[in-house]
Design a protein around this motif. Structure first.
Motif, PDB file in Angstrom:
ATOM      1  N   VAL A   9       0.900  -1.125  -0.156  1.00 42.53           N
ATOM      2  CA  VAL A   9      -0.152  -0.153  -0.042  1.00 42.53           C
ATOM      3  C   VAL A   9       0.859   1.133  -0.068  1.00 42.53           C
ATOM      4  CG1 VAL A   9      -1.880   1.356   1.383  1.00 42.53           C
ATOM      5  CG2 VAL A   9      -1.771  -1.203   0.906  1.00 42.53           C
ATOM      6  N   CYS A  10       2.022   1.121   0.561  1.00 40.79           N
ATOM      7  CA  CYS A  10       2.941   2.202   0.616  1.00 40.79           C
ATOM      8  C   CYS A  10       3.195   2.987  -0.493  1.00 40.79           C
ATOM      9  CB  CYS A  10       4.385   1.763   1.292  1.00 40.79           C
ATOM     10  SG  CYS A  10       5.317   3.180   1.649  1.00 40.79           S
ATOM     11  N   ILE A  11       3.059   4.213  -0.669  1.00 38.62           N
ATOM     12  CA  ILE A  11       3.426   4.904  -1.926  1.00 38.62           C
ATOM     13  C   ILE A  11       4.582   5.579  -1.795  1.00 38.62           C
ATOM     14  CG2 ILE A  11       1.028   4.993  -2.742  1.00 38.62           C
ATOM     15  CD1 ILE A  11       0.980   8.133  -1.775  1.00 38.62           C
ATOM     16  N   SER A  12       5.458   5.629  -0.724  1.00 37.97           N
ATOM     17  CA  SER A  12       6.708   6.307  -0.695  1.00 37.97           C
ATOM     18  C   SER A  12       6.512   7.750  -0.497  1.00 37.97           C
ATOM     19  CB  SER A  12       7.632   5.923  -1.672  1.00 37.97           C
ATOM     20  OG  SER A  12       7.708   4.492  -2.125  1.00 37.97           O
ATOM     21  N   ALA A  13       5.635   8.216   0.080  1.00 37.64           N
ATOM     22  CA  ALA A  13       5.289   9.701   0.426  1.00 37.64           C
ATOM     23  C   ALA A  13       6.385  10.319   1.306  1.00 37.64           C
ATOM     24  CB  ALA A  13       4.098   9.958   0.776  1.00 37.64           C
ATOM     25  N   GLY A  14       6.967   9.312   2.311  1.00 36.95           N
ATOM     26  CA  GLY A  14       8.119   9.667   3.347  1.00 36.95           C
ATOM     27  C   GLY A  14       7.592  10.409   4.554  1.00 36.95           C
ATOM     28  N   PHE A  15       5.977  10.881   4.259  1.00 33.98           N
ATOM     29  CA  PHE A  15       5.867  11.754   5.636  1.00 33.98           C
ATOM     30  C   PHE A  15       6.193  10.915   6.944  1.00 33.98           C
ATOM     31  CE2 PHE A  15       2.586  13.028   2.489  1.00 33.98           C
ATOM     32  CZ  PHE A  15       3.137  14.250   2.323  1.00 33.98           C
ATOM     33  N   CYS A  16       6.165   9.566   7.074  1.00 32.58           N
ATOM     34  CA  CYS A  16       6.271   9.042   8.270  1.00 32.58           C
ATOM     35  C   CYS A  16       7.947   9.342   8.756  1.00 32.58           C
ATOM     36  CB  CYS A  16       6.088   7.574   8.358  1.00 32.58           C
ATOM     37  SG  CYS A  16       6.858   6.463   6.664  1.00 32.58           S
ATOM     38  N   ALA A  17       8.768   8.781   7.828  1.00 26.86           N
ATOM     39  CA  ALA A  17      10.167   9.214   7.978  1.00 26.86           C
ATOM     40  C   ALA A  17      10.601  10.488   8.258  1.00 26.86           C
ATOM     41  CB  ALA A  17      10.927   8.259   6.954  1.00 26.86           C
ATOM     42  N   SER A  18      10.076  11.469   7.806  1.00 21.41           N
ATOM     43  CA  SER A  18      10.094  12.687   7.985  1.00 21.41           C
ATOM     44  C   SER A  18       9.805  13.193   9.208  1.00 21.41           C
ATOM     45  CB  SER A  18      10.057  13.634   7.007  1.00 21.41           C
ATOM     46  OG  SER A  18       8.667  13.820   6.681  1.00 21.41           O
ATOM     47  N   SER A  19       8.498  12.734   9.681  1.00 27.86           N
ATOM     48  CA  SER A  19       7.837  13.335  11.030  1.00 27.86           C
ATOM     49  C   SER A  19       8.446  12.452  12.191  1.00 27.86           C
ATOM     50  CB  SER A  19       6.500  13.129  10.787  1.00 27.86           C
ATOM     51  OG  SER A  19       6.044  12.176  10.701  1.00 27.86           O
ATOM     52  N   ALA A  20       8.801  11.002  11.747  1.00 25.73           N
ATOM     53  CA  ALA A  20       9.179   9.993  13.042  1.00 25.73           C
ATOM     54  C   ALA A  20      10.454   9.502  12.600  1.00 25.73           C
ATOM     55  CB  ALA A  20       7.903   9.325  13.482  1.00 25.73           C
ATOM     56  N   PRO A  21      11.530  10.072  12.551  1.00 24.06           N
ATOM     57  CA  PRO A  21      12.709   9.306  11.964  1.00 24.06           C
ATOM     58  C   PRO A  21      13.295   8.411  12.815  1.00 24.06           C
ATOM     59  CG  PRO A  21      13.312  11.658  12.589  1.00 24.06           C
ATOM     60  CD  PRO A  21      11.800  11.509  12.543  1.00 24.06           C
ATOM     61  N   ASP A  22      13.023   8.443  13.968  1.00 22.85           N
ATOM     62  CA  ASP A  22      13.484   7.378  14.997  1.00 22.85           C
ATOM     63  C   ASP A  22      12.821   6.262  14.793  1.00 22.85           C
ATOM     64  OD1 ASP A  22      15.584   9.146  15.964  1.00 22.85           O
ATOM     65  OD2 ASP A  22      14.060   9.790  17.734  1.00 22.85           O
ATOM     66  N   ALA A  23      11.452   6.316  14.300  1.00 23.89           N
ATOM     67  CA  ALA A  23      10.570   5.161  14.314  1.00 23.89           C
ATOM     68  C   ALA A  23      10.474   4.546  12.826  1.00 23.89           C
ATOM     69  CB  ALA A  23       9.251   5.466  14.707  1.00 23.89           C
ATOM     70  N   PHE A  24      10.585   5.224  11.700  1.00 24.71           N
ATOM     71  CA  PHE A  24      10.663   4.880  10.357  1.00 24.71           C
ATOM     72  C   PHE A  24      11.804   5.381   9.580  1.00 24.71           C
ATOM     73  CE2 PHE A  24       6.163   5.569  11.966  1.00 24.71           C
ATOM     74  CZ  PHE A  24       5.716   4.472  11.904  1.00 24.71           C
ATOM     75  N   LYS A  25      12.035   4.334   8.742  1.00 28.90           N
ATOM     76  CA  LYS A  25      13.012   4.645   7.649  1.00 28.90           C
ATOM     77  C   LYS A  25      12.742   4.162   6.319  1.00 28.90           C
ATOM     78  CE  LYS A  25      16.336   5.553  10.759  1.00 28.90           C
ATOM     79  NZ  LYS A  25      16.717   6.808  10.979  1.00 28.90           N
ATOM     80  N   LEU A  26      13.257   4.808   5.139  1.00 29.38           N
ATOM     81  CA  LEU A  26      12.809   4.461   3.769  1.00 29.38           C
ATOM     82  C   LEU A  26      13.979   3.796   3.263  1.00 29.38           C
ATOM     83  CD1 LEU A  26      11.712   7.874   2.368  1.00 29.38           C
ATOM     84  CD2 LEU A  26      10.361   5.927   3.510  1.00 29.38           C
ATOM     85  N   ASP A  27      13.687   2.313   2.565  1.00 29.82           N
ATOM     86  CA  ASP A  27      14.886   1.787   2.008  1.00 29.82           C
ATOM     87  C   ASP A  27      15.271   2.268   0.723  1.00 29.82           C
ATOM     88  OD1 ASP A  27      12.827   0.880   0.366  1.00 29.82           O
ATOM     89  OD2 ASP A  27      12.518  -1.166   1.248  1.00 29.82           O
ATOM     90  N   ALA A  28      16.111   1.553   0.130  1.00 31.31           N
ATOM     91  CA  ALA A  28      16.626   1.919  -1.291  1.00 31.31           C
ATOM     92  C   ALA A  28      15.317   2.260  -2.421  1.00 31.31           C
ATOM     93  CB  ALA A  28      17.629   0.905  -1.759  1.00 31.31           C
ATOM     94  N   ALA A  29      14.617   1.552  -2.212  1.00 31.35           N
ATOM     95  CA  ALA A  29      13.096   1.651  -3.068  1.00 31.35           C
ATOM     96  C   ALA A  29      12.242   2.784  -2.665  1.00 31.35           C
ATOM     97  CB  ALA A  29      12.490   0.397  -3.281  1.00 31.35           C
ATOM     98  N   ARG A  30      12.872   3.342  -1.504  1.00 32.51           N
ATOM     99  CA  ARG A  30      11.580   4.506  -0.885  1.00 32.51           C
ATOM    100  C   ARG A  30      10.462   3.933  -0.375  1.00 32.51           C
ATOM    101  NH1 ARG A  30      12.733   9.249  -0.282  1.00 32.51           N
ATOM    102  NH2 ARG A  30      10.710   9.883  -0.546  1.00 32.51           N
ATOM    103  N   GLN A  31      10.520   2.410   0.188  1.00 31.10           N
ATOM    104  CA  GLN A  31       9.460   2.133   0.943  1.00 31.10           C
ATOM    105  C   GLN A  31       9.820   2.074   2.288  1.00 31.10           C
ATOM    106  OE1 GLN A  31       6.562  -0.370  -0.613  1.00 31.10           O
ATOM    107  NE2 GLN A  31       6.966   1.468  -1.709  1.00 31.10           N
ATOM    108  N   SER A  32       8.597   2.688   2.997  1.00 30.88           N
ATOM    109  CA  SER A  32       9.013   2.880   4.595  1.00 30.88           C
ATOM    110  C   SER A  32       8.947   1.380   5.177  1.00 30.88           C
ATOM    111  CB  SER A  32       7.742   3.561   5.086  1.00 30.88           C
ATOM    112  OG  SER A  32       7.867   3.666   6.311  1.00 30.88           O
TER     113      SER A  32
END
Length: 75
Positions: free
Chosen positions: A13-36
Motif C-alpha cells: 500500500v505504501c506509496i513512498s510519500a515519506g511523511f512517516c520517516a520525516s515526521s518520526a525518523p527514529d521510528a521509520f526509515k525508507l529503504d533503497a526503493a523508498r518504501q517505509s
C-alpha cells in the motif's frame, strides 16, 4: 511499564510519500526503493508515531497493541 505497540507498514500500500520517516525518523526509515519500514517491530506507545501514521496518505501504517493485538490505528 507503559503500553507497547506493534508497528507494521503494508509495503503493498505504501506509496513512498515519506511523511512517516520525516515526521518520526527514529521510528521509520525508507529503504533503497523508498518504501517505509519501522525501525523496530515493537515500540513504546508514542504520540509522534501515531501522528506519523495519521499523516500517511494511504494509511499504510498499522499500529496494534503488542500484548493483545487490538488495533490502535487505523481503528
Amino acid at each position: 511499564m507503559g503500553d507497547r505497540w506493534r508497528v507494521e507498514v503494508d509495503r503493498g500500500v505504501c506509496i513512498s510519500a515519506g511523511f512517516c520517516a520525516s515526521s518520526a525518523p527514529d521510528a521509520f526509515k525508507l529503504d533503497a526503493a523508498r518504501q517505509s519500514h519501522p525501525v523496530e517491530e515493537e515500540i513504546d506507545a508514542s504520540e509522534v508515531v501515531l501522528a506519523a501514521a495519521e499523516t500517511c496518505p494511504v494509511e499504510a501504517i498499522l499500529i496494534q497493541m503488542a500484548e493483545t493485538g487490538d488495533p490502535v490505528f487505523p481503528d
